[in-house]
Design an enzyme around this catalytic site. Structure first.
Site, PDB file in Angstrom:
ATOM      1  N   SER A  51       0.793  -1.231   0.000  1.00 47.75           N
ATOM      2  CA  SER A  51       0.000   0.000   0.000  1.00 47.75           C
ATOM      3  C   SER A  51       0.823   1.278   0.000  1.00 47.75           C
ATOM      4  O   SER A  51       0.275   2.358  -0.214  1.00 47.75           O
ATOM      5  CB  SER A  51      -0.869   0.045   1.258  1.00 47.75           C
ATOM      6  OG  SER A  51      -1.596  -1.126   1.399  1.00 47.75           O
ATOM      7  N   ARG A  71      -4.794   8.596 -11.775  1.00 46.77           N
ATOM      8  CA  ARG A  71      -5.744   8.864 -10.675  1.00 46.77           C
ATOM      9  C   ARG A  71      -4.960   9.369  -9.454  1.00 46.77           C
ATOM     10  O   ARG A  71      -3.933   8.814  -9.071  1.00 46.77           O
ATOM     11  CB  ARG A  71      -6.485   7.587 -10.313  1.00 46.77           C
ATOM     12  CG  ARG A  71      -7.446   7.707  -9.116  1.00 46.77           C
ATOM     13  CD  ARG A  71      -6.798   7.233  -7.820  1.00 46.77           C
ATOM     14  NE  ARG A  71      -7.755   7.170  -6.712  1.00 46.77           N
ATOM     15  CZ  ARG A  71      -7.418   6.924  -5.460  1.00 46.77           C
ATOM     16  NH1 ARG A  71      -6.145   6.744  -5.126  1.00 46.77           N
ATOM     17  NH2 ARG A  71      -8.332   6.875  -4.519  1.00 46.77           N
ATOM     18  N   VAL A  72      -5.447  10.428  -8.852  1.00 49.14           N
ATOM     19  CA  VAL A  72      -4.840  10.967  -7.637  1.00 49.14           C
ATOM     20  C   VAL A  72      -5.865  10.817  -6.516  1.00 49.14           C
ATOM     21  O   VAL A  72      -7.033  11.183  -6.682  1.00 49.14           O
ATOM     22  CB  VAL A  72      -4.453  12.446  -7.822  1.00 49.14           C
ATOM     23  CG1 VAL A  72      -3.967  13.049  -6.513  1.00 49.14           C
ATOM     24  CG2 VAL A  72      -3.377  12.578  -8.894  1.00 49.14           C
ATOM     25  N   THR A 129       1.325   6.939  -0.064  1.00 47.60           N
ATOM     26  CA  THR A 129       0.516   5.787  -0.478  1.00 47.60           C
ATOM     27  C   THR A 129       0.784   5.423  -1.929  1.00 47.60           C
ATOM     28  O   THR A 129       1.203   6.268  -2.723  1.00 47.60           O
ATOM     29  CB  THR A 129      -0.993   6.112  -0.328  1.00 47.60           C
ATOM     30  OG1 THR A 129      -1.759   4.921  -0.500  1.00 47.60           O
ATOM     31  CG2 THR A 129      -1.460   7.140  -1.332  1.00 47.60           C
ATOM     32  N   GLY A 180     -10.054   7.296  -1.016  1.00 40.88           N
ATOM     33  CA  GLY A 180      -9.752   8.720  -1.089  1.00 40.88           C
ATOM     34  C   GLY A 180     -10.859   9.557  -1.686  1.00 40.88           C
ATOM     35  O   GLY A 180     -11.072  10.709  -1.289  1.00 40.88           O
ATOM     36  N   THR A 209      -7.172   7.663   5.903  1.00 44.03           N
ATOM     37  CA  THR A 209      -6.889   6.484   5.092  1.00 44.03           C
ATOM     38  C   THR A 209      -8.221   5.876   4.674  1.00 44.03           C
ATOM     39  O   THR A 209      -9.226   6.059   5.358  1.00 44.03           O
ATOM     40  CB  THR A 209      -5.998   5.478   5.839  1.00 44.03           C
ATOM     41  OG1 THR A 209      -5.752   4.346   4.998  1.00 44.03           O
ATOM     42  CG2 THR A 209      -6.633   5.010   7.135  1.00 44.03           C
ATOM     43  N   GLY A 210      -8.201   5.159   3.566  1.00 41.37           N
ATOM     44  CA  GLY A 210      -9.437   4.583   3.052  1.00 41.37           C
ATOM     45  C   GLY A 210      -9.671   5.059   1.630  1.00 41.37           C
ATOM     46  O   GLY A 210      -8.731   5.498   0.956  1.00 41.37           O
TER      47      GLY A 210
HETATM   48  C1  SD4 Z   1      -6.201   6.628  -1.664  1.00 39.74           C
HETATM   49  N1  SD4 Z   1      -6.560   7.038   0.675  1.00 39.74           N
HETATM   50  O1  SD4 Z   1      -5.372   6.712  -2.550  1.00 39.74           O
HETATM   51  C2  SD4 Z   1      -5.708   6.352  -0.265  1.00 39.74           C
HETATM   52  C3  SD4 Z   1      -5.624   4.895  -0.082  1.00 39.74           C
HETATM   53  C4  SD4 Z   1      -5.873   4.388   1.301  1.00 39.74           C
HETATM   54  O2  SD4 Z   1      -6.692   2.725   2.696  1.00 39.74           O
HETATM   55  O3  SD4 Z   1      -5.651   4.996   2.271  1.00 39.74           O
HETATM   56  N2  SD4 Z   1      -6.401   3.200   1.453  1.00 39.74           N
HETATM   57  O4  SD4 Z   1      -7.405   6.696  -1.866  1.00 39.74           O
END
Ligand code: SD4
Length: 346
Positions: free
Chosen positions: A94, A224-225, A214, A250, A247-248
């Site tokens: 990740s 993609r950002v 990340t 985005g 996190t998660g």
């Molecule tokens: C994203 N937030 O690129 C990041 C990925 C992430 O748990 O945190 N995933 O969307």
């Protein structure tokens, strides 16, 4: 506007300092009554230097951050080095070049860094072939008049400064990508899990620093950002108040300036956990997906209080200071809070 705590804490769970969970329903005793009325229950606090980061893999990054800070380096050096540790771990799918690639089979990294003092920020996105995007972000912050560089421009900037390069993708991730491609052609591919390191530090002098890195959404569309390199999305620091990171998914954070909102709720007087919960409820009240968002926040404030919260079952985050270094479980939210403002946007 002051928001009654009862309105957003509702049926959530609150992480105790020892990592266990306790129901935090406003009617079940999490509010203390005093002669002066209802008082807020304080989040856990710790004496700075204090570091908080997302996920259990944040624990070694926190330890590294403290080690660097104790060796006499600056808070900015410390958070950068902490996040570099996570970036260097090629077994982490990740963060860094061990990450899951984009759909074209090449890893694209997003990162940012913020300094509370001076309210400085630097950021890079969709960077291919460099090991430490957080350090490139720092150089953007320190050597340019810009905040964010992306793609080929960020790579050119890094190449000119001789940043360490690395593989487009690791052999293990390449093999997984080939399988994904085949499954996708057969229309059976699932999006893999993905996480991020967001890390915040409060120094003994009361300054706050943050960094985030990340590889983003696995097999994303190239270019993609996500939220992680977006100042106020995946990370935000206000030296007068505190800092927050996300996190998660985005897309479910960046449309709401999630980390900025957490900090703003702390500015209004909420504790870090309360601010994370209020942000989740705000987003869920606006988003057509409701609480089905897969997003999580960490936060710390100027007083050394820290907390976190996520949708669903919540998530695990890491905290370290001179007295301990541990992984905690955050509260999770799945429904709107009970109370007078429950149906409204917090
Ligand atoms: C994203 N937030 O690129 C990041 C990925 C992430 O748990 O945190 N995933 O969307």
């Amino acid at each position: 506007m002051k928001i009654p705590r009862r309105a957003f804490i509702g049926s959530s769970l609150v992480a105790l300092a020892d990592g266990s969970l306790a129901a935090a329903n406003s009617k079940s005793g999490s509010q203390k009554k005093s002669g002066k009325g209802v008082q807020r229950e304080a989040d856990p606090s710790a004496k700075p230097p204090l570091v908080i980061s997302t996920w259990p893999f944040g624990k070694p990054a926190n330890d590294r951050t403290l080690e660097v800070f104790r060796s006499g380096k600056s808070g900015l050096d410390a958070v950068e080095q902490g996040v570099r540790l996570a970036e260097a771990d090629l077994s982490n799918p990740s963060v860094g070049l061990g990450g899951i690639p984009a759909a074209h089979g090449v890893v694209q990294l997003d990162a940012c860094i913020m300094s509370g003092p001076g309210h400085k920020a630097g950021s890079v996105a969709a960077v291919e072939g460099f090991k430490h995007p957080v350090s490139i972000a720092r150089r953007v912050m320190e050597e340019t008049r810009h905040v964010m560089l992306v793609g080929e421009g960020a790579q050119r900037f890094a190449r000119e400064r001789k940043f360490e390069e690395g593989p487009a993708v690791t052999p293990g991730q390449k093999a997984a990508w080939e399988n994904w491609k085949k499954a996708q052609e057969a229309e059976k591919a699932k999006a893999p899990n993905h996480d991020t390191i967001a890390l915040l530090m409060l120094s003994p002098s009361g300054d706050i620093f943050g960094a985030c890195s990340t590889s983003g959404w696995g097999y994303k569309i190239p270019g993609r950002v996500g939220d992680s390199p977006i100042i106020g999305g995946g990370l935000y620091v206000d030296n007068a108040v505190g800092g927050a990171g996300a996190t998660g998914i985005g897309e479910n954070v960046m449309r709401y300036c999630g980390s900025f909102l957490v900090v703003e709720f702390m500015r209004q007087g909420m504790s870090p956990t309360e601010a994370c919960l209020a942000t989740l409820h705000r987003i869920a009240s606006m988003d057509p997906k409701g609480y089905d968002l897969s997003i999580n926040f960490i936060a710390l404030d100027k007083r050394g209080r820290f907390g976190a919260a996520g949708t669903g079952q919540g998530f695990q985050y890491s905290v370290a200071c001179d007295d301990f270094s541990k992984v905690l479980q955050s509260p999770g939210v799945t429904q709107k809070p009970v109370g007078p403002l429950g149906g409204n946007r917090l």
